[in-house]
Write an enzyme that holds these catalytic residues in place. Structure first.
Site, PDB file in Angstrom:
ATOM      1  N   HIS A 116       0.835  -1.204   0.000  1.00 47.26           N
ATOM      2  CA  HIS A 116       0.000   0.000   0.000  1.00 47.26           C
ATOM      3  C   HIS A 116       0.870   1.255   0.000  1.00 47.26           C
ATOM      4  O   HIS A 116       1.836   1.360   0.766  1.00 47.26           O
ATOM      5  CB  HIS A 116      -0.895  -0.028   1.248  1.00 47.26           C
ATOM      6  CG  HIS A 116      -1.961   1.011   1.258  1.00 47.26           C
ATOM      7  ND1 HIS A 116      -1.899   2.134   2.062  1.00 47.26           N
ATOM      8  CD2 HIS A 116      -3.118   1.112   0.569  1.00 47.26           C
ATOM      9  CE1 HIS A 116      -2.976   2.867   1.876  1.00 47.26           C
ATOM     10  NE2 HIS A 116      -3.737   2.274   0.976  1.00 47.26           N
ATOM     11  N   ALA A 176     -11.096   8.448  -4.373  1.00 48.62           N
ATOM     12  CA  ALA A 176     -11.452   7.041  -4.498  1.00 48.62           C
ATOM     13  C   ALA A 176     -12.617   6.941  -5.459  1.00 48.62           C
ATOM     14  O   ALA A 176     -13.333   7.923  -5.703  1.00 48.62           O
ATOM     15  CB  ALA A 176     -11.838   6.475  -3.135  1.00 48.62           C
TER      16      ALA A 176
END
Length: 350
Positions: A116, A176
């Site tokens: 990540h 997002a």
């Protein structure tokens, strides 16, 4: 608790090194986390340190990766991160892309086998700082349903772009592809409040307002968001030969295993098109015109992407520093590397 930028970054760096990360990687990671925290992106700031520390300590992030760079053409290349900390891999990938774009006008750089990498706006802003345009895509593990589906297949699959202007303003857009982040649903749970019906679905794929019955998140704007989720996954997953869609590894299932994520940076030099000065001048004019626009009811002004984040950062430093929860500061200053909070949890860390 209020902390200065240097205090927060130093505490995070020390904890990551305590977990086993090398100093240069801990420096990069803590810098990106601070960048996110000071802009009010708290879900990608200091709160993430314990998760990264637990994965590092359990071997799910390689502390000494053997990263390899392969230039696949004059304007393309792939950086294999060898399961290294995502922040370092993504930053090195952007450095390669910037160098290539300055030389050849455009760069398409993929990063494979990384963990990540946090708030990807950091990396596109790196390019804007060099008077370049940038787009970045990054896949994530399944927690959102495709439009018309009842089962999660894609992740929140973020995308970002950044552009310079003729003054000190920079456009930095970072989003997002889901309607809402999981953290907002957790907040509603803690407050015993319902969520809007378009945020998420239950196990049957039906709209849900009870935050405790959420099984998956919804894409933004229905079919349009679904298409954007797929776009991100095609560019940063399938194109790079790493697991894609429903095959992307879970963030929390097994913290001793690597994740093999993919990310893609696309960088362009405006000098090769309209010209750098003309581009930046037009961008500044665009922002001026947006700023002068009559606001809609309930709004003070029209903000350009990244403007509110910068305002939050400026306000924080003008009022004594960055707000950090006392419990989080205690963890960062304390002895435990982690508290086994995340391993073998579901996609929502439950």
């Amino acid at each position: 608790m209020k902390l200065s930028r240097e205090e927060l970054k130093g505490l995070m760096k020390d904890k990551l090194m305590q977990a086993g990360l090398h100093e240069d990687d801990a420096e990069t990671t803590s810098e990106v986390l601070t960048w996110a925290h000071e802009r009010g992106y708290y879900s990608h700031g200091a709160v993430r340190v314990e998760y990264y520390s637990e994965r590092i300590a359990k071997g799910g992030i390689t502390a000494e990766p053997n990263m390899t760079w392969k230039e696949t053409g004059p304007c393309s290349g792939i950086l294999d991160g060898d399961n290294g900390i995502g922040f370092t891999v993504a930053k090195k990938g952007m450095e390669k892309a910037i160098e290539m774009a300055k030389k050849n006008g455009i760069a398409v750089v993929g990063m494979s086998n990384l963990s990540h990498s946090g708030s990807i706006g950091y990396y596109t802003e790196m390019a804007a700082d060099e008077d370049l345009l940038a787009i970045s895509f990054c896949q994530s593990d399944p927690m959102a349903v495709p439009y018309g589906g009842a089962e999660p297949y894609y992740g929140t699959n973020p995308m970002s772009f950044a552009a310079p202007t003729a003054d000190d303003r920079k456009v930095v857009f970072d989003m997002a592809t889901t309607v809402q982040a999981w953290g907002k649903i957790l907040d509603k749970r803690s407050k015993h409040q319902e969520i809007p019906a378009d945020w998420a679905v239950d196990e049957d794929g039906a709209p849900v307002t009870d935050p405790h019955k959420v099984n998956a998140l919804n894409p933004i704007a229905g079919a349009k968001g679904y298409g954007l989720m797929m776009l991100v996954d095609v560019f940063s997953g399938i194109l790079l030969g790493v697991p894609f869609g429903g095959h992307v590894s879970s963030m929390y299932h097994d913290l001793s295993e690597g994740r093999r994520l993919g990310q893609m940076h696309i960088v362009m030099d405006p000098e090769r098109f309209v010209g750098a000065d003309a581009f930046k001048k037009a961008m500044a004019q665009c922002l001026d015109e947006l700023d002068a626009m009559k606001p809609a009811p309930g709004f003070d002004k029209v903000n350009y992407p990244g403007e509110r984040a910068k305002a939050r950062m400026d306000k924080a430093y003008a009022t004594g520093g960055l707000d950090v929860a006392d419990e989080l500061v205690e963890y960062l200053k304390g002895e435990p590397v982690h508290f086994n909070r995340y391993d073998h949890k579901n996609r929502f860390a439950d």
